[in-house]
Design a protein around this motif. Structure first.
Motif, short mmCIF file in Angstrom:
data_model
loop_
_atom_site.label_atom_id
_atom_site.label_comp_id
_atom_site.label_asym_id
_atom_site.label_seq_id
_atom_site.Cartn_x
_atom_site.Cartn_y
_atom_site.Cartn_z
N THR A 227 0.86 -1.18 0.00
CA THR A 227 0.00 0.00 0.00
C THR A 227 0.90 1.24 0.00
O THR A 227 2.09 1.14 -0.33
CB THR A 227 -0.96 -0.02 1.21
N ILE A 228 0.36 2.38 0.34
CA ILE A 228 1.16 3.61 0.35
C ILE A 228 1.09 4.28 1.72
O ILE A 228 0.17 4.02 2.50
CB ILE A 228 0.70 4.62 -0.74
N ARG A 229 2.06 5.10 2.01
CA ARG A 229 2.09 5.81 3.28
C ARG A 229 0.94 6.82 3.36
O ARG A 229 0.36 7.20 2.36
CB ARG A 229 3.44 6.51 3.47
N ASN A 230 0.64 7.21 4.59
CA ASN A 230 -0.51 8.08 4.89
C ASN A 230 -1.84 7.37 4.65
O ASN A 230 -2.88 8.01 4.53
CB ASN A 230 -0.47 9.38 4.07
N SER A 231 -1.80 6.04 4.61
CA SER A 231 -3.03 5.28 4.39
C SER A 231 -3.75 5.01 5.70
O SER A 231 -3.15 5.04 6.78
CB SER A 231 -2.70 3.96 3.70
N TYR A 232 -5.04 4.76 5.59
CA TYR A 232 -5.85 4.35 6.74
C TYR A 232 -6.96 3.44 6.23
O TYR A 232 -7.67 3.79 5.28
CB TYR A 232 -6.47 5.55 7.46
N HIS A 233 -7.10 2.27 6.86
CA HIS A 233 -8.10 1.31 6.38
C HIS A 233 -8.98 0.75 7.49
O HIS A 233 -9.78 -0.16 7.23
CB HIS A 233 -7.41 0.17 5.63
N GLY A 234 -8.85 1.25 8.72
CA GLY A 234 -9.70 0.76 9.79
C GLY A 234 -8.93 0.42 11.04
O GLY A 234 -7.70 0.49 11.08
N ASP A 235 -9.66 0.02 12.08
CA ASP A 235 -9.07 -0.17 13.40
C ASP A 235 -8.93 -1.62 13.84
O ASP A 235 -8.48 -1.88 14.95
CB ASP A 235 -9.92 0.57 14.45
N LEU B 115 1.71 -6.05 15.02
CA LEU B 115 1.09 -6.16 13.69
C LEU B 115 1.99 -6.85 12.68
O LEU B 115 3.22 -6.76 12.76
CB LEU B 115 0.75 -4.76 13.16
N PRO B 116 1.40 -7.53 11.69
CA PRO B 116 2.17 -8.06 10.57
C PRO B 116 2.88 -6.91 9.84
O PRO B 116 2.37 -5.79 9.79
CB PRO B 116 1.11 -8.69 9.66
N LYS B 117 4.06 -7.20 9.30
CA LYS B 117 4.82 -6.16 8.59
C LYS B 117 4.48 -6.20 7.10
O LYS B 117 4.77 -7.19 6.42
CB LYS B 117 6.32 -6.37 8.79
N ASN B 118 3.88 -5.15 6.64
CA ASN B 118 3.54 -5.06 5.22
C ASN B 118 4.43 -4.06 4.50
O ASN B 118 5.38 -3.53 5.08
CB ASN B 118 2.05 -4.72 5.07
N LEU B 119 4.15 -3.79 3.25
CA LEU B 119 5.01 -2.97 2.41
C LEU B 119 4.36 -1.63 2.11
O LEU B 119 3.19 -1.57 1.71
CB LEU B 119 5.30 -3.70 1.09
N PHE B 120 5.14 -0.55 2.30
CA PHE B 120 4.60 0.80 2.13
C PHE B 120 5.45 1.61 1.16
O PHE B 120 6.62 1.88 1.42
CB PHE B 120 4.55 1.52 3.48
N ALA B 121 4.84 1.97 0.05
CA ALA B 121 5.50 2.87 -0.91
C ALA B 121 5.20 4.31 -0.52
O ALA B 121 4.29 4.58 0.28
CB ALA B 121 4.99 2.58 -2.31
N ASN B 122 5.98 5.22 -1.06
CA ASN B 122 5.70 6.64 -0.82
C ASN B 122 4.35 7.01 -1.41
O ASN B 122 4.01 6.58 -2.51
CB ASN B 122 6.79 7.52 -1.44
N SER B 123 3.60 7.80 -0.69
CA SER B 123 2.33 8.28 -1.25
C SER B 123 2.63 9.35 -2.30
O SER B 123 3.63 10.06 -2.21
CB SER B 123 1.44 8.84 -0.15
N PRO B 124 1.78 9.45 -3.32
CA PRO B 124 2.05 10.42 -4.39
C PRO B 124 1.96 11.86 -3.91
O PRO B 124 1.14 12.19 -3.05
CB PRO B 124 0.95 10.11 -5.41
N ASN B 125 2.82 12.70 -4.46
CA ASN B 125 2.81 14.13 -4.13
C ASN B 125 1.95 14.93 -5.09
O ASN B 125 1.52 16.03 -4.76
CB ASN B 125 4.24 14.69 -4.15
N SER B 126 1.71 14.38 -6.27
CA SER B 126 0.92 15.10 -7.27
C SER B 126 -0.52 15.23 -6.79
O SER B 126 -1.19 14.22 -6.53
CB SER B 126 0.95 14.36 -8.61
#
Length: 430
Positions: free
Chosen positions: A139-147, A169-180
């Motif tokens: 997924t990407i950074r600055n994400s939120y999908h629930g509690d 928590l399980p360790k998942n993969l985080f890409a940079n969130s888009p700046n555009s």
């Protein structure tokens, strides 16, 4: 509601993101109608939050109420294991008609977070059925999908409200969130981080999960549709399922029925919730492709291992059908366009205020990003005193009003936001 009720609430009842020792003040709502919440003292305040994005047609809507009354005379709940009923079948027919043709298998659940959990389990079981042990979500950074825990594991691990649970928590993969930004020029470098991660971890990635266009609790940011197009291309190239979390944005909030339509892309799994019942009863759905559903069903287990007690609740399904009936009249399009126009006119100028970093508007969403965090207790009191219900978080004052809001009431919301910016005591020191 008596004073003793309020004292009992303060002492015994936990509210969202609050302390049991030093709880934030709660305002007693005794009824609601249209866009108004009626407080214990008789005061009506304008709801700018749609009860966290859900009450899109306002409160006490006659069509929604009628559907609930009609259904409750028949059956309010029945287990979905080994039983079906007309309300659920009708809802699934409606959802299949509303969504891309590819999404024709539906799992009903009872909240948005659970819809995400279901999607994650679908991804893992899909690959297990193909004989591959893939457990990482990209997924990407600055994400939120629930509690819930699966949802927390794909919400930003560094900046989110879930940081305290990182070790568990399980360790998942985080890409940079888009700046555009949504309405600005696309920068092709925005996909670089995502591309590198998907290329390096292809055989470990079970799926990609994104909030399309709007990142919610992660900062209320609106990113460029081209990012979704590029992500879709990469997912297709590497044969990785793509999941969209439309729990907040679905059913018209961004000006499109679904936010992913801004980019003209189609996910392999789609998560819905919040506004699906028009803000009456909790309900969610996870839609997937026939390919994913069939592959899971051909596994050694031969079934999908999930089953909430209130899955397919007849009351919720019935009112969701009524909500979709209202939406099919397409009045929401004009309503959201009018809201966006008014927010552009009355909210965007606040970008010049000395306290403001940025102002963003998309559809029926308006965001004022401040330089300082708000004092939630004081600013909430200020808003209520001035006749509106707005619930900021951190340094963000945002509104997602019901679609039926009048121009006059919407201006009242934006005027009070403007007024709050001039009150130093409502903001924490640098």
């Amino acid at each position: 509601m008596s004073q003793s009720d309020i004292l009992f609430d303060n002492k015994h009842i936990w509210h969202p993101y609050s302390s049991i020792l030093k709880p934030l003040p709660c305002y007693s709502v005794i009824s609601a109608k249209g866009v108004y919440l009626k407080l214990k003292n008789g005061k009506n305040i304008i709801d700018g939050m749609s009860s966290w994005w859900s009450t899109i047609h306002g409160y006490n809507h006659p069509i929604l109420n009628k559907s609930l009354k009609k259904q409750i005379k028949k059956i309010s709940h029945v287990m979905f294991g080994g039983i079906t009923h007309p309300a659920a079948i009708s809802l699934c027919r409606n959802l299949i008609k509303l969504t891309p043709e590819k999404l024709d298998c539906i799992f009903l659940s009872d909240s948005g977070s659970i819809a995400i959990e279901v999607a994650i389990k679908m991804l893992i079981q899909y690959w297990e059925s193909l004989g591959q042990n893939r457990t990482k979500i990209l997924t990407i950074r600055n994400s939120y999908h629930g509690d819930t825990f699966g949802a927390m594991s794909i919400s930003d691990p560094d900046n989110s409200i879930h940081k305290i649970y990182n070790q568990f928590l399980p360790k998942n993969l985080f890409a940079n969130s888009p700046n555009s930004k949504f309405n600005e020029e696309w920068n092709s470098n925005d996909i670089t981080s995502f591309h590198k991660i998907i290329e390096k971890n292809t055989l470990n990635i079970a799926g990609v999960i994104l909030e399309p266009i709007v990142q919610g609790v992660g900062g209320m940011k609106f990113y460029h549709p081209m990012f979704l197009k590029k992500v879709e291309e990469l997912c297709k190239n590497y044969s990785i399922p793509l999941v969209f979390d439309e729990i907040a944005t679905g059913f018209g909030r961004t000006g499109k029925f679904f936010a992913f339509q801004h980019a003209n892309v189609i996910p392999d799994i789609l998560c819905l919730g919040k506004a699906m019942t028009g803000g009456t009863i909790t309900l969610a759905a996870t839609l997937t492709s026939r390919n994913i559903a069939n592959t899971i069903s051909k596994s050694n287990i031969r079934c999908f291992m999930h089953g909430p007690t209130y899955m397919g609740n007849p009351l919720a399904c019935s009112v969701a059908n009524a909500n979709i009936k209202i939406l099919k009249k397409n009045e929401w399009k004009k309503q959201v366009i009018n809201i966006e126009k008014e927010l552009d006119k009355n909210l965007l100028p606040l970008v010049d205020h000395s306290r403001v970093i940025d102002v963003r508007v998309l559809g029926a969403i308006g965001v004022v990003e401040c330089k300082q965090q708000v004092n939630l207790e004081l600013i909430q009191k200020f808003f209520v005193k001035n006749g509106v219900w707005i619930r900021p978080f951190k340094n963000l004052i945002y509104i997602v009003p019901p679609y039926i809001i009048s121009t006059k009431n919407l201006k009242k919301l934006t005027d009070v936001i403007k007024k709050s910016l001039d009150e130093n005591t409502l903001f924490k020191s640098f």
